[in-house]
Write a protein that holds these residues in place. Structure first.
Motif, mmCIF file in Angstrom:
data_model
loop_
_atom_site.group_PDB
_atom_site.id
_atom_site.type_symbol
_atom_site.label_atom_id
_atom_site.label_comp_id
_atom_site.label_asym_id
_atom_site.label_seq_id
_atom_site.Cartn_x
_atom_site.Cartn_y
_atom_site.Cartn_z
ATOM 1 N N GLY A 4 -16.185 -5.981 11.584
ATOM 2 C CA GLY A 4 -15.461 -5.042 10.737
ATOM 3 C C GLY A 4 -14.107 -5.612 10.355
ATOM 4 O O GLY A 4 -13.619 -6.562 10.966
ATOM 5 N N ILE A 5 -13.518 -5.005 9.310
ATOM 6 C CA ILE A 5 -12.237 -5.513 8.841
ATOM 7 C C ILE A 5 -11.120 -4.462 8.929
ATOM 8 O O ILE A 5 -9.957 -4.747 8.663
ATOM 9 N N LEU A 6 -11.508 -3.208 9.265
ATOM 10 C CA LEU A 6 -10.474 -2.170 9.317
ATOM 11 C C LEU A 6 -9.481 -2.406 10.454
ATOM 12 O O LEU A 6 -8.290 -2.137 10.314
ATOM 13 N N THR A 7 -9.977 -2.864 11.563
ATOM 14 C CA THR A 7 -9.101 -3.123 12.719
ATOM 15 C C THR A 7 -9.424 -4.482 13.298
ATOM 16 O O THR A 7 -10.560 -4.732 13.731
ATOM 17 N N LEU A 266 -2.935 -15.824 17.499
ATOM 18 C CA LEU A 266 -2.851 -14.853 16.410
ATOM 19 C C LEU A 266 -3.416 -15.441 15.123
ATOM 20 O O LEU A 266 -4.127 -14.750 14.365
ATOM 21 N N ALA A 267 -3.142 -16.709 14.894
ATOM 22 C CA ALA A 267 -3.685 -17.361 13.700
ATOM 23 C C ALA A 267 -5.212 -17.422 13.766
ATOM 24 O O ALA A 267 -5.906 -17.178 12.754
ATOM 25 N N GLN A 268 -5.749 -17.714 14.941
ATOM 26 C CA GLN A 268 -7.206 -17.783 15.102
ATOM 27 C C GLN A 268 -7.835 -16.400 14.905
ATOM 28 O O GLN A 268 -8.899 -16.260 14.284
ATOM 29 N N VAL A 272 -10.667 -15.341 11.929
ATOM 30 C CA VAL A 272 -12.018 -14.831 12.190
ATOM 31 C C VAL A 272 -12.417 -13.798 11.140
ATOM 32 O O VAL A 272 -13.573 -13.721 10.706
ATOM 33 N N GLN A 273 -11.452 -12.978 10.720
ATOM 34 C CA GLN A 273 -11.742 -11.960 9.714
ATOM 35 C C GLN A 273 -12.207 -12.576 8.392
ATOM 36 O O GLN A 273 -12.985 -11.971 7.644
ATOM 37 N N GLN A 274 -11.700 -13.771 8.139
ATOM 38 C CA GLN A 274 -12.092 -14.424 6.888
ATOM 39 C C GLN A 274 -13.576 -14.794 6.881
ATOM 40 O O GLN A 274 -14.194 -14.960 5.807
ATOM 41 N N GLU A 275 -14.181 -14.907 8.078
ATOM 42 C CA GLU A 275 -15.593 -15.297 8.136
ATOM 43 C C GLU A 275 -16.500 -14.220 7.543
ATOM 44 O O GLU A 275 -17.629 -14.488 7.135
ATOM 45 N N ILE A 276 -16.000 -12.981 7.510
ATOM 46 C CA ILE A 276 -16.841 -11.877 6.990
ATOM 47 C C ILE A 276 -17.144 -12.097 5.492
ATOM 48 O O ILE A 276 -18.192 -11.697 4.974
ATOM 49 N N LEU A 277 -16.232 -12.748 4.789
ATOM 50 C CA LEU A 277 -16.450 -12.987 3.374
ATOM 51 C C LEU A 277 -17.712 -13.820 3.104
ATOM 52 O O LEU A 277 -18.334 -13.695 2.026
ATOM 53 N N LYS A 278 -18.079 -14.638 4.042
ATOM 54 C CA LYS A 278 -19.269 -15.486 3.872
ATOM 55 C C LYS A 278 -20.520 -14.635 3.774
ATOM 56 O O LYS A 278 -21.524 -15.037 3.169
#
Length: 281
Positions: A4-7, A266-268, A272-278
């Motif tokens: 999820g991306i909300l939290t 924090l950067a990692q 991880v959230q960016q992986e959802i775009l795939k």
């Protein structure tokens, strides 16, 4: 675990830990730069209370040592003046002994008496004019010198009485009473009586100087005790308040590493959230 991306829970954890690390790092840097382990009540409330109390005790003891030394100065002034009185009395003894010599002429006896009277007058002047810090030194009233650590139970009052010095009371009798009187004496009409009075005055001045010397020793002892106690309290305060540089530098290295790893974590977590775009491609 669902995606999820909300939290971004991982990022939230990383951010909280990073904030805590930054706060600890700031505290350590403040301790290192100030030299003090306690820079606010939040650092160590109990330690701050104890250290501030000790600091107040130190201030009182430092001033108390100075109070005692001021008292020593006053008493030494009196002792120095009495030393000169003794010299004058020694001369008066010589004159009174000389006046009893039947071989003197009336003019010579009168001359001796003139000098004798000037000595008596000068002794009175010394008693009147001797001052310390604009206060008369020779007084029958006690002068109180306070030595304290700032607490009621740690306060000592030392009462020192110099004693009066007038032509009617030279020195102090044993027990602190009035000294010998030189008023109304004449070498012309009573050289023997004058000699007896002068000898009594010499004894009384010696008694007065002895009492003053005892007070000087007492004040010096009180000053030394106050100074020693101030040093010990200063050491105790330092052990509470001062930064432990060995511990602080170790903590600095630890929090610097945690800060760097926290930023990386924090950067990692954000990446991880960016992986959802795939999944949407």
């Amino acid at each position: 675990m669902s995606l999820g991306i909300l939290t971004n829970v991982a990022a939230t954890y990383a951010e909280n830990n990073l904030n805590q690390t930054q706060g600890s790092l700031q505290t350590v840097l403040q301790q290192l730069s100030s030299g003090s382990r306690i820079n606010s009540g939040a650092d160590d409330a109990a330690g701050l209370s104890v250290a501030d109390g000790l600091h107040a005790n130190e201030a009182a003891l430092t001033q108390s040592a100075q109070n005692a030394q001021n008292g020593v100065g006053l008493l030494q002034t009196a002792d120095g003046a009495l030393s000169q009185v003794t010299n004058l009395l020694d001369r008066a003894t010589t004159l009174a002994t000389e006046a009893q010599n039947g071989g003197l002429t009336a003019a010579q006896t009168t001359a001796a008496n003139t000098e004798f009277q000037s000595i008596v007058t000068e002794i009175g002047n010394i008693g009147t004019a001797t001052n310390f810090n604009s206060n008369a030194v020779f007084s029958a009233a006690a002068t109180n010198f306070v030595v304290t650590d700032g607490t009621a139970t740690g306060t000592t009052t030392i009462a020192a009485t110099v004693g009066a010095l007038t032509t009617a009371s030279v020195g102090t009798a044993t027990g602190g009473g009035a000294g010998a009187t030189l008023s109304g004496l004449s070498l012309v009409t009573g050289a023997a009586a004058a000699l007896a009075a002068v000898n009594g005055a010499i004894t009384d001045v010696s008694n007065q100087r002895g009492a003053i010397g005892a007070n000087i020793n007492q004040l010096n002892a009180a000053s030394n005790v106050a100074s020693t106690e101030e040093v010990n309290l200063s050491s105790a305060e330092s052990s509470i308040r001062s930064t432990n540089y060995g511990q602080a530098t170790s903590d600095l290295a630890k929090f610097q590493v945690l800060s760097q790893t926290g930023i990386s974590a924090l950067a990692q977590a954000n990446s991880v959230q960016q992986e959802i775009l795939k999944l949407l491609q």
